[in-house]
Scaffold this motif. Structure first.
Motif, PDB file in Angstrom:
ATOM      1  N   TYR A  94      13.654  -9.026 144.717  1.00  0.00           N
ATOM      2  CA  TYR A  94      12.663  -8.961 145.665  1.00  0.00           C
ATOM      3  C   TYR A  94      13.379  -8.662 147.164  1.00  0.00           C
ATOM      4  CZ  TYR A  94       9.184 -10.355 142.346  1.00  0.00           C
ATOM      5  OH  TYR A  94       8.412 -10.377 141.174  1.00  0.00           O
ATOM      6  N   ALA A  95      12.934  -8.249 148.061  1.00  0.00           N
ATOM      7  CA  ALA A  95      13.558  -8.076 149.421  1.00  0.00           C
ATOM      8  C   ALA A  95      13.864  -9.356 150.204  1.00  0.00           C
ATOM      9  CB  ALA A  95      12.806  -6.990 150.342  1.00  0.00           C
ATOM     10  N   ASP A  96      12.737 -10.108 150.091  1.00  0.00           N
ATOM     11  CA  ASP A  96      12.697 -11.504 150.707  1.00  0.00           C
ATOM     12  C   ASP A  96      12.055 -12.288 150.046  1.00  0.00           C
ATOM     13  OD1 ASP A  96      10.970  -9.740 153.416  1.00  0.00           O
ATOM     14  OD2 ASP A  96      10.258 -10.925 151.570  1.00  0.00           O
ATOM     15  N   ALA A  97      11.851 -13.691 150.733  1.00  0.00           N
ATOM     16  CA  ALA A  97      11.246 -14.716 150.067  1.00  0.00           C
ATOM     17  C   ALA A  97       9.804 -14.418 149.972  1.00  0.00           C
ATOM     18  CB  ALA A  97      11.380 -16.140 150.622  1.00  0.00           C
ATOM     19  N   ARG A  98       9.187 -13.414 150.880  1.00  0.00           N
ATOM     20  CA  ARG A  98       7.759 -13.264 151.148  1.00  0.00           C
ATOM     21  C   ARG A  98       7.371 -12.256 150.004  1.00  0.00           C
ATOM     22  NH1 ARG A  98       4.095 -13.665 155.129  1.00  0.00           N
ATOM     23  NH2 ARG A  98       5.544 -14.338 156.492  1.00  0.00           N
ATOM     24  N   ALA A  99       8.084 -11.180 149.680  1.00  0.00           N
ATOM     25  CA  ALA A  99       8.029 -10.312 148.517  1.00  0.00           C
ATOM     26  C   ALA A  99       7.710 -11.134 147.248  1.00  0.00           C
ATOM     27  CB  ALA A  99       8.871  -9.387 148.534  1.00  0.00           C
ATOM     28  N   LEU A 100       8.607 -12.282 147.073  1.00  0.00           N
ATOM     29  CA  LEU A 100       8.552 -13.009 145.740  1.00  0.00           C
ATOM     30  C   LEU A 100       7.335 -13.736 145.688  1.00  0.00           C
ATOM     31  CD1 LEU A 100       9.512 -14.417 143.251  1.00  0.00           C
ATOM     32  CD2 LEU A 100      10.971 -15.761 144.687  1.00  0.00           C
ATOM     33  N   ALA A 101       6.915 -14.457 146.866  1.00  0.00           N
ATOM     34  CA  ALA A 101       5.768 -15.355 147.078  1.00  0.00           C
ATOM     35  C   ALA A 101       4.589 -14.301 146.749  1.00  0.00           C
ATOM     36  CB  ALA A 101       5.651 -16.067 148.386  1.00  0.00           C
ATOM     37  N   GLU A 102       4.455 -13.219 147.031  1.00  0.00           N
ATOM     38  CA  GLU A 102       3.252 -12.424 147.008  1.00  0.00           C
ATOM     39  C   GLU A 102       2.957 -11.890 145.877  1.00  0.00           C
ATOM     40  OE1 GLU A 102       3.309 -10.434 151.583  1.00  0.00           O
ATOM     41  OE2 GLU A 102       4.150  -9.276 149.790  1.00  0.00           O
ATOM     42  N   ASP A 103       4.120 -11.767 144.916  1.00  0.00           N
ATOM     43  CA  ASP A 103       4.232 -11.319 143.307  1.00  0.00           C
ATOM     44  C   ASP A 103       3.747 -12.642 142.766  1.00  0.00           C
ATOM     45  OD1 ASP A 103       6.137  -9.203 141.366  1.00  0.00           O
ATOM     46  OD2 ASP A 103       4.099  -8.875 142.029  1.00  0.00           O
ATOM     47  N   LEU A 104       4.176 -13.809 143.073  1.00  0.00           N
ATOM     48  CA  LEU A 104       3.640 -14.932 142.381  1.00  0.00           C
ATOM     49  C   LEU A 104       2.033 -15.166 142.667  1.00  0.00           C
ATOM     50  CD1 LEU A 104       6.800 -17.343 143.035  1.00  0.00           C
ATOM     51  CD2 LEU A 104       5.820 -16.554 140.875  1.00  0.00           C
ATOM     52  N   GLU A 105       1.608 -14.984 143.904  1.00  0.00           N
ATOM     53  CA  GLU A 105       0.235 -14.992 144.255  1.00  0.00           C
ATOM     54  C   GLU A 105      -0.517 -13.977 143.376  1.00  0.00           C
ATOM     55  OE1 GLU A 105       0.826 -16.729 148.511  1.00  0.00           O
ATOM     56  OE2 GLU A 105       0.171 -14.534 148.488  1.00  0.00           O
ATOM     57  N   ARG A 106      -0.093 -13.015 143.094  1.00  0.00           N
ATOM     58  CA  ARG A 106      -0.657 -12.137 142.080  1.00  0.00           C
ATOM     59  C   ARG A 106      -0.895 -12.526 140.916  1.00  0.00           C
ATOM     60  NH1 ARG A 106       2.981  -8.273 144.790  1.00  0.00           N
ATOM     61  NH2 ARG A 106       2.083  -7.123 146.514  1.00  0.00           N
ATOM     62  N   TRP A 107       0.379 -12.939 140.267  1.00  0.00           N
ATOM     63  CA  TRP A 107       0.179 -13.637 139.004  1.00  0.00           C
ATOM     64  C   TRP A 107      -0.963 -14.794 139.062  1.00  0.00           C
ATOM     65  CZ3 TRP A 107       1.350 -18.492 137.083  1.00  0.00           C
ATOM     66  CH2 TRP A 107       1.213 -18.490 135.596  1.00  0.00           C
ATOM     67  N   ILE A 108      -0.855 -15.424 139.869  1.00  0.00           N
ATOM     68  CA  ILE A 108      -1.859 -16.775 139.795  1.00  0.00           C
ATOM     69  C   ILE A 108      -3.463 -16.191 139.847  1.00  0.00           C
ATOM     70  CG2 ILE A 108      -2.770 -18.583 141.420  1.00  0.00           C
ATOM     71  CD1 ILE A 108       0.201 -19.050 142.250  1.00  0.00           C
ATOM     72  N   ALA A 109      -3.564 -15.087 140.832  1.00  0.00           N
ATOM     73  CA  ALA A 109      -4.914 -14.497 140.740  1.00  0.00           C
ATOM     74  C   ALA A 109      -5.258 -13.698 139.512  1.00  0.00           C
ATOM     75  CB  ALA A 109      -4.965 -13.765 142.042  1.00  0.00           C
ATOM     76  N   GLY A 110      -4.269 -13.544 138.639  1.00  0.00           N
ATOM     77  CA  GLY A 110      -4.577 -12.722 137.476  1.00  0.00           C
ATOM     78  C   GLY A 110      -4.496 -11.098 137.663  1.00  0.00           C
ATOM     79  N   ARG A 111      -3.737 -10.926 138.685  1.00  0.00           N
ATOM     80  CA  ARG A 111      -3.731  -9.294 139.227  1.00  0.00           C
ATOM     81  C   ARG A 111      -2.362  -8.806 138.755  1.00  0.00           C
ATOM     82  NH1 ARG A 111      -3.011  -8.995 144.299  1.00  0.00           N
ATOM     83  NH2 ARG A 111      -3.209 -11.158 144.940  1.00  0.00           N
ATOM     84  N   PRO A 112      -2.242  -7.289 138.530  1.00  0.00           N
ATOM     85  CA  PRO A 112      -0.937  -6.742 138.249  1.00  0.00           C
ATOM     86  C   PRO A 112       0.181  -7.106 138.988  1.00  0.00           C
ATOM     87  CG  PRO A 112      -2.821  -5.401 137.961  1.00  0.00           C
ATOM     88  CD  PRO A 112      -3.449  -6.364 138.933  1.00  0.00           C
ATOM     89  N   VAL A 113       1.307  -7.752 138.501  1.00  0.00           N
ATOM     90  CA  VAL A 113       2.366  -8.005 139.538  1.00  0.00           C
ATOM     91  C   VAL A 113       3.167  -6.610 139.471  1.00  0.00           C
ATOM     92  CG1 VAL A 113       2.427 -10.402 138.807  1.00  0.00           C
ATOM     93  CG2 VAL A 113       3.802  -8.423 137.356  1.00  0.00           C
TER      94      VAL A 113
END
Length: 651
Positions: A94-113
């Motif tokens: 991931y380019a930075d910590a924010r990009a990693l956090a956003e992908d984790l939020e997608r997983w938590i919400a049940g959306r495609p990562v």
């Protein structure tokens, strides 16, 4: 990362040691210079001395994520997120910590990562980079085209299959619980045991065409049934799960290894310890072939084997395996997870069996410390670790501390497992002994009898857990002076233990036999006592690590029996072999019978014409006996006076 006492995480140093704007005055890539980094968390570019960027910190966050996931089931999307954060090449993270956090939020919400595993095309590109001269451009173009189509189709099929699997599991569980909702089931509210039983039956019928889902669900249900003590139900669930996994992936597959690991635990609870160890060895061998040494799941399987080796009293092997686990976990950065704590526990049990009580106590204290922090002081592992630590405290001896530890363990087990559980039985037995050893005999006996009542409800003879509990109650009755009540219980547990083949008898048999010999001495049956104690001593000699305290106690008691039979030279030999070692042991003169054994030794020496040895032994008792429990002093004084009279010079 500091975690406060209230569970709040605080970031103390993010680790960016450079200016992010490349054209800033004086800015330059962070140099490796003094190599200030944390092994296990440092990115490859840090180790190699290459420039660091925000992607370097993403790697560190990936390691933290990996630690948080250790010991938990991880689905494909979460595994891909972890893999992308930990990719060895910075530009693949991931380019930075924010990009990693956003992908984790997608997983938590049940959306495609966004994270996906390295494609076949990517691996081919890496190989091409390493072997550029050997691969023609035309071949590369053709491979890229084919791989692109293949990977797209494969990923689409996999995503569709995983979505279908998740939907099937969700539908299965929803139907199961709704079918047994009291409102929908006409007021029926089945217990959890019945719910699991019906769930397993439902999995066998409704998922017959989905062997992967069927095996996974049956394994999960079987594992829960083992934890709840529903051994017969668990056996059926796990055997079917293993059959399905073997048909699907063969003998060497990890799926079958996982089921074998759980089956091994079940066999231990069913009293088939050797079979359980064999299953655990098979499971670990599969993980050693397929996973690296620091893999959390491999470590967890190894810990289970080490625990069972300790139960089987194979202490040296349990010690060595536990130390190997701790080393692997430390190198992998998992020094605070469940496997690390459990390996300290199994190491402590092994060291206790090998006679190193201080080191054993330290290992168990470390296990408790890690588990308290890990489980917020409310897990079943913590309750078990406390119980094992209490057993060491009994041997040290520190009876008051052992009582407190056992009481905490019992309270946790009752809260988490209910009243009727094998772990509750064990805690009651041990708490009873801690009370007994402090002179609170009737209070301790009440705990033992409560444990026996539960055991007779849970287990059919000759289940080893039942035999252990019968024997413990018999010991408590003997210590309370209720010999006529203790005798039939000893005879019951020994008779049932002897119904097993000699090689498969419960490990408690030898201890119960030695205690039975002590009771026969109390009942003034020295010939029977000598026979029982002789057999117990021979068995102790065949058990690894038991050449010390227990065998010395049995030999001292056999010396008493031999003296009562007039076999004085043999009695003197047993006392000389056992009493000096016991005097130097942690228990030593604190053993209630020890001073009386010394008197009997003096009598044996006197009968063998060794008046000087007899007088020295009696004098030692005179100097020390006042420090012993008061209940035996009157009897001891009479025995001392009798032997001193025999030793007096004739006139």
């Amino acid at each position: 990362i500091l975690v406060t006492a209230t569970g709040e995480a605080k970031l103390l140093d993010f680790g960016i040691a450079k200016l992010l704007a490349p054209d800033a005055e004086g800015a330059e890539p962070t140099a490796f210079q003094s190599r200030l980094l944390t092994p296990g968390y440092a990115a490859p570019e840090q180790v190699d001395g290459r420039p660091v960027t925000t992607a370097t910190d993403v790697f560190g966050l990936g390691r933290v994520l990996e630690r948080l996931l250790a010991g938990h089931a991880v689905d494909a999307d979460l595994a891909n997120i972890r893999g992308r954060a930990l990719h060895p090449e910075p530009d693949r993270r991931y380019a930075d910590a924010r990009a990693l956090a956003e992908d984790l939020e997608r997983w938590i919400a049940g959306r495609p990562v966004l994270a996906t595993p390295d494609s076949w095309f990517y691996r081919l590109r890496m190989a091409t980079r390493r072997h550029r001269a050997a691969i023609g451009a035309a071949l590369l173009v053709a491979a890229v085209t084919a791989a692109g189509v293949t990977v797209s189709l494969f990923q689409a099929r996999r995503a569709s299959r995983e979505a279908a699997n998740a939907a099937a599991i969700n539908r299965f569980l929803t139907d199961l619980f709704e079918a047994h909702d009291p409102d929908a089931a006409g007021g029926e509210d089945p217990p959890a045991s019945e719910l699991f039983r019906r769930g397993a039956a439902k999995a066998r019928t409704e998922l017959a065409g989905e062997p992967v889902l069927q095996a996974e669900l049956l394994h999960t249900i079987g594992r829960i049934q083992v934890e709840r003590g529903l051994y017969a139900d668990a056996d059926a669930s796990l055997q079917e799960a293993l059959r399905l996994e073997l048909a699907r992936t063969g003998e060497s597959g990890l799926a079958a290894a996982r089921v074998r690991d759980t089956l091994g635990t079940l066999r231990m609870h069913q009293g088939e310890l050797k079979t359980g160890i064999t299953l655990k060895r098979q499971a670990l061998a599969a993980f050693e072939r397929e996973r690296p040494p620091g893999d959390p799941e491999r470590l967890e399987v190894a810990v289970g084997l080490a625990e069972m080796l300790g139960v089987e009293e194979l202490y040296a092997e349990a010690r060595d395996l536990s130390r190997s686990i701790l080393a692997s976990a430390s190198r992998a950065g998992g020094a605070a997870d469940a496997s690390y704590a459990s390996a300290h526990q199994t190491l402590g049990i092994a060291l206790q069996g090998l006679g190193d009580l201080p080191a054993a106590a330290e290992a168990l204290r470390r296990a408790i410390e890690i588990e308290r922090a890990r489980s917020a002081q409310r897990g079943t592992d913590l309750a078990i670790f406390l119980n094992d630590y209490g057993l060491i405290l009994l041997e040290l001896p520190d009876y008051a501390a052992a009582e407190a530890v056992f009481a905490e363990s019992l309270a946790l087990k009752r809260k988490l497992l209910g009243e009727k559980h094998v772990q509750v039985i064990n805690a009651l037995i041990n708490l009873g002994f801690a009370l007994d050893y402090q002179g609170r005999r009737e209070e301790g006996l009440a705990k033992q009898q409560e444990a026996l009542k539960i055991a007779r409800e849970l287990f059919e003879p000759p289940h080893p857990e039942l035999l252990e509990t019968i024997g413990a109650t018999a010991i408590a009755l003997r210590r309370a002076g209720r010999w006529s009540e203790a005798l039939p219980l000893f005879e019951e547990t020994l008779r049932l233990s002897r119904s097993f083949p000699a090689a498969d008898r419960p490990s408690s048999y030898t201890g119960h036999l030695a205690q039975y010999g002590a009771l026969l001495l109390d009942l003034d049956r020295p010939a029977d006592a000598e026979s029982a104690l002789r057999e117990a001593i021979a068995l102790y000699r065949g058990i690894e690590g038991h050449g010390g305290h227990r065998i010395d106690v049995a030999r001292a008691r056999r010396g008493v029996a031999l003296g009562a039979l007039g076999r004085w030279p043999e009695a003197a030999a047993e006392f000389e072999a056992s009493l000096p070692a016991l005097a130097d042991s942690p228990q030593g003169w604190g053993l209630p019978e020890f001073a009386l054994w010394q008197v009997r030794a003096g009598e044996a020496f006197l009968a063998c014409g060794r008046r000087g040895d007899a007088l020295r032994t009696i004098q030692a008792v005179r100097e020390r006996w006042a420090h012993q429990p008061g209940e035996r002093q009157e009897n001891l004084e009479a025995e001392l006076a009798r032997v001193e009279a025999l030793a007096a010079p004739s006139r």
